[in-house]
Design a protein around this motif. Structure first.
Motif, PDB file in Angstrom:
ATOM      1  N   ALA A 172       0.877  -1.131  -0.067  1.00 12.02           N
ATOM      2  CA  ALA A 172      -0.140  -0.103   0.004  1.00 12.02           C
ATOM      3  C   ALA A 172       1.136   1.221   0.023  1.00 12.02           C
ATOM      4  O   ALA A 172       0.798   1.882  -0.654  1.00 12.02           O
ATOM      5  N   LYS A 173       1.976   1.060   1.058  1.00 15.03           N
ATOM      6  CA  LYS A 173       3.140   2.293   1.228  1.00 15.03           C
ATOM      7  C   LYS A 173       3.422   2.934  -0.718  1.00 15.03           C
ATOM      8  O   LYS A 173       3.679   3.968  -1.182  1.00 15.03           O
ATOM      9  N   LEU A 178       3.374   5.899  -5.096  1.00 15.27           N
ATOM     10  CA  LEU A 178       3.738   6.054  -6.908  1.00 15.27           C
ATOM     11  C   LEU A 178       2.396   6.902  -7.252  1.00 15.27           C
ATOM     12  O   LEU A 178       2.854   7.841  -8.058  1.00 15.27           O
ATOM     13  N   GLU A 179       1.450   7.462  -6.442  1.00 14.56           N
ATOM     14  CA  GLU A 179       0.052   8.195  -6.885  1.00 14.56           C
ATOM     15  C   GLU A 179       1.019   9.862  -6.857  1.00 14.56           C
ATOM     16  O   GLU A 179       0.568  10.630  -7.197  1.00 14.56           O
ATOM     17  N   GLN A 180       1.941  10.043  -6.147  1.00 10.33           N
ATOM     18  CA  GLN A 180       2.415  11.234  -6.261  1.00 10.33           C
ATOM     19  C   GLN A 180       3.615  11.692  -7.195  1.00 10.33           C
ATOM     20  O   GLN A 180       3.962  10.995  -7.857  1.00 10.33           O
ATOM     21  N   TYR A 181       3.049  12.769  -8.055  1.00 12.81           N
ATOM     22  CA  TYR A 181       2.935  13.036  -9.093  1.00 12.81           C
ATOM     23  C   TYR A 181       5.349  12.987  -9.489  1.00 12.81           C
ATOM     24  O   TYR A 181       5.879  14.009  -8.428  1.00 12.81           O
ATOM     25  N   THR A 443      -1.752   7.083 -10.999  1.00  8.76           N
ATOM     26  CA  THR A 443      -1.336   8.008 -11.348  1.00  8.76           C
ATOM     27  C   THR A 443      -0.319   8.591 -12.506  1.00  8.76           C
ATOM     28  O   THR A 443      -0.843   8.574 -13.783  1.00  8.76           O
ATOM     29  N   MET A 444      -0.446  10.441 -12.248  1.00  6.64           N
ATOM     30  CA  MET A 444      -0.348  11.231 -13.497  1.00  6.64           C
ATOM     31  C   MET A 444       1.168  10.894 -14.353  1.00  6.64           C
ATOM     32  O   MET A 444       1.283  11.722 -15.374  1.00  6.64           O
ATOM     33  N   ARG A 445       1.939  10.874 -13.293  1.00  5.05           N
ATOM     34  CA  ARG A 445       3.037  10.232 -13.729  1.00  5.05           C
ATOM     35  C   ARG A 445       3.380   9.908 -15.408  1.00  5.05           C
ATOM     36  O   ARG A 445       2.511   8.220 -15.845  1.00  5.05           O
ATOM     37  N   THR A 446       4.782   9.796 -15.868  1.00  7.63           N
ATOM     38  CA  THR A 446       4.826   9.214 -17.330  1.00  7.63           C
ATOM     39  C   THR A 446       5.851   8.126 -16.975  1.00  7.63           C
ATOM     40  O   THR A 446       6.092   7.495 -16.259  1.00  7.63           O
ATOM     41  N   THR A 447       5.397   7.271 -17.565  1.00  5.29           N
ATOM     42  CA  THR A 447       6.588   5.433 -17.359  1.00  5.29           C
ATOM     43  C   THR A 447       6.976   5.670 -19.004  1.00  5.29           C
ATOM     44  O   THR A 447       6.462   5.518 -20.263  1.00  5.29           O
ATOM     45  N   PRO A 448       8.569   5.304 -19.152  1.00  3.43           N
ATOM     46  CA  PRO A 448       9.520   5.218 -20.461  1.00  3.43           C
ATOM     47  C   PRO A 448       9.314   3.518 -20.804  1.00  3.43           C
ATOM     48  O   PRO A 448       9.013   2.757 -20.140  1.00  3.43           O
ATOM     49  N   GLY A 449       9.879   4.051 -22.190  1.00  6.66           N
ATOM     50  CA  GLY A 449      10.917   2.355 -22.122  1.00  6.66           C
ATOM     51  C   GLY A 449       9.736   1.476 -23.263  1.00  6.66           C
ATOM     52  O   GLY A 449      10.436   0.541 -23.791  1.00  6.66           O
ATOM     53  N   THR A 450       8.395   1.609 -23.474  1.00  7.45           N
ATOM     54  CA  THR A 450       8.095   1.095 -24.128  1.00  7.45           C
ATOM     55  C   THR A 450       6.761   1.409 -24.861  1.00  7.45           C
ATOM     56  O   THR A 450       6.844   2.301 -25.067  1.00  7.45           O
ATOM     57  N   ASP A 451       5.954   0.604 -26.172  1.00  3.36           N
ATOM     58  CA  ASP A 451       4.937   1.373 -26.951  1.00  3.36           C
ATOM     59  C   ASP A 451       3.705   2.396 -26.943  1.00  3.36           C
ATOM     60  O   ASP A 451       3.486   2.388 -27.939  1.00  3.36           O
ATOM     61  N   PHE A 465      -0.187   0.071 -18.206  1.00  5.02           N
ATOM     62  CA  PHE A 465      -0.414  -0.325 -16.982  1.00  5.02           C
ATOM     63  C   PHE A 465       1.188  -0.502 -15.676  1.00  5.02           C
ATOM     64  O   PHE A 465       2.204  -0.585 -16.457  1.00  5.02           O
ATOM     65  N   ILE A 466       0.617  -0.091 -14.300  1.00  7.61           N
ATOM     66  CA  ILE A 466       1.133  -0.267 -13.755  1.00  7.61           C
ATOM     67  C   ILE A 466       1.726  -2.203 -13.074  1.00  7.61           C
ATOM     68  O   ILE A 466       0.091  -2.270 -13.349  1.00  7.61           O
ATOM     69  N   GLN A 467       2.243  -2.374 -12.454  1.00  9.54           N
ATOM     70  CA  GLN A 467       2.144  -3.731 -13.160  1.00  9.54           C
ATOM     71  C   GLN A 467       3.267  -4.108 -11.789  1.00  9.54           C
ATOM     72  O   GLN A 467       4.516  -3.632 -10.852  1.00  9.54           O
TER      73      GLN A 467
END
Length: 532
Positions: A172-173, A178-181, A443-451, A465-467
């Motif tokens: 949970a933590k 992760l929800e923090q930008y 999360t408003m974050r971006t994540t790199p490295g895929t399509d 998706f977050i996994q």
């Protein structure tokens, strides 16, 4: 008039809220098919055990393209076909690899060849020389010293006990954090990319001129884990000029110690590798579930089909392929046609820079003019200058959204929104009934490295998706342990159910998903993972 306006606005708000309420009856049907009639492990066996690793341009990649096309067709999807995204270059595969220490002791070494490097044309034996090369200037130190030798390139790892579990899930933590930008930062600066490119070019020329028997590099893991990717590339004149092999860190360290203390170790190497030049093009696998009253509009789901050659590409990214294929199988099996067409795309060339998805986006949705400067063309697209404006194509206006899966076998825990704030209230409603499956986080974050980045860079709504990590970073990502045995069946079933739910909701809501503003001419897009 004021009262009428208030009522109209209230009605519009209620309508919008109702429009994005999840289809609970359909979610029930999705769960029943997903959890009671799953085909994920059967698909895994066909893809991973029967075909194996899928390096773009290799015969196995072509087998995987055709096998996935046929499987989707057999499940009843329409328009199942292979679509070329353009010229990839030389194909490469290997058939065998044996590396032995033969003096001052005899030992079999754990080893895999690096892609786009030649074989040895039979066993070769030579003394070992240790080289440390991190800049172009370092190459001069070894001129005249490596001909006919086996080169150990790099330093031995400093081994320490692991201070955390090798198998990891979000708690949970961690999900709350992760929800923090976070402001997105590229993994590689422009200057670093230029230095890396220039060193690779200078090194290829150096090895070609100096003619060592082979170059050995460490596996970047422990307990026999070998991370293996490429020495050269598929591009013309960029193949590695001499055989190159990755060995386990523990055994690399032993060879370094022997060489550094003057013990004159000798190594024997026998690598059989093949080049494939019959078809320089590469292909994506595409299939559809046709829509009804909004069939001119499309929702896409995808994962990359290609892999590296150390294992069988199970978690990178067989897991994503299996889950996305299962998602469309579920929706087709239920037998209710969506309003929009649902299209699955299984990409090739992802590991070499998102090539398959970028080629698809260029052809169908939006493209920039070809980069005219050769020096810029070899850099990641996010770091190129003078990229030119986007040319928007008619299909751009018809894409509701793209959903991608590519972070291993772990269950889905939420969605990276790629800074698209307008989709948050929509996805909040969609994940509410999925909370009992562990899907809780946006999360408003971006994540790199895929399509998904290929679509995002064209101003299209696209999401990864977050996994749960499981063993992705610690054990399986690009390694010899990326095999069927590392798949988590229950996680794949959960992921398929979540994917089917998101795709169904996007295909049936009244409007397309909200979009961010179109990227500027020189958009700063986070780059692909280096060498994935």
């Amino acid at each position: 008039m004021k009262q009428a306006l208030t009522i109209a606005l209230l009605f519009a708000a209620v309508s919008l809220y109702a429009a994005d309420e999840p289809d609970l009856l359909m979610q029930t049907r999705i769960r029943q098919e997903a959890f009671r009639n799953s085909k994920v492990m059967a698909t895994a066996g066909g893809l991973l055990d029967m075909i194996g690793p899928r390096l773009t341009g290799s015969p196995n990649m072509k087998k995987a393209n055709e096998w996935t096309r046929k499987q989707l067709e057999d499940w009843g999807l329409s328009n199942a076909h292979l679509e070329s995204w353009g010229v990839f270059g030389r194909g490469w595969s290997y058939q065998s690899c044996s590396v032995r220490l033969v003096a001052p002791d005899v030992a079999q070494l754990e080893a895999l060849p690096r892609a786009w490097a030649p074989g040895t044309e039979g066993p070769v034996r030579g003394k070992v020389v240790h080289a440390r090369i991190t800049t172009k200037e370092d190459l001069d130190k070894y001129k005249g010293k490596v001909a006919g030798k086996i080169v150990l390139l790099g330093d031995a790892e400093d081994f320490k006990p692991h201070d955390k579990a090798q198998f990891d899930r979000y708690d949970a933590k961690a999900l709350g954090d992760l929800e923090q930008y976070q402001i997105p930062t590229p993994r590689l600066t422009r200057e670093q990319a230029i230095k890396r490119r220039d060193l690779a070019r200078a090194s290829r020329k150096f090895w070609a001129d100096e003619k060592p028997l082979a170059v050995l590099v460490p596996g970047s893991g422990d307990f026999g884990t070998i991370h293996v990717q490429s020495a050269g590339t598929a591009k013309p004149n960029e193949q590695f000029p001499v055989p190159s092999v990755v060995i386990s860190d523990e055994q690399f360290a032993r060879l370094v110690r022997l060489a550094d203390k003057g013990a004159d170790p000798e190594v024997e190497i026998d690598v059989k590798a093949s080049w494939h030049d019959d078809d320089p093009d590469a292909y994506n696998t595409i299939a559809e579930i046709p829509g009804t009253d909004k069939k001119g509009e499309v929702v896409m789901i995808g994962a990359h089909l290609d892999s590296w050659h150390g294992g069988t590409g199970a978690t990178d990214n067989g897991a994503g392929v299996i889950a996305t294929m299962e998602a469309v199988r579920i929706l087709k099996a239920i037998g209710i046609a969506p309003k929009r067409t649902i299209r699955i795309a299984l990409w090739s060339g992802e590991e070499q820079g998102l090539l398959g998805s970028r080629g698809y986006v260029d052809h169908h949705f939006a493209s920039r003019p070809p980069q005219s400067d050769p020096a810029e063309r070899d850099l990641p697209s996010s770091m190129q200058r003078n990229r030119g404006p986007l040319t928007i194509k008619p299909e751009h206006a018809k894409l509701a959204g793209y959903f991608n899966l590519d972070n291993g076998t772990g269950k889905i825990r939420g969605v990276y929104l790629q800074e698209n704030a307008a989709v948050r209230p929509i996805f909040e409603k969609w994940i509410e009934p999925l909370r009992d499956l562990g899907v809780t986080t946006l999360t408003m974050r971006t994540t790199p490295g895929t399509d998904h980045l290929s679509f995002d860079a064209a101003g299209l709504p696209a999401f990864q998706f977050i996994q749960d990590d499981v063993e992705y970073e610690t054990r399986t990502h690009h390694t010899n342990f990326d095999t069927y045995e590392r798949l988590q069946k229950d996680d794949l079933i959960q992921a398929a159910a979540v994917l089917a739910t998101f795709v169904w909701e996007a295909a049936n809501r009244p409007d397309l998903l909200p979009r961010k503003p179109l990227p500027k001419e020189e958009a700063e897009v986070p780059p692909a993972k280096p060498n994935k």
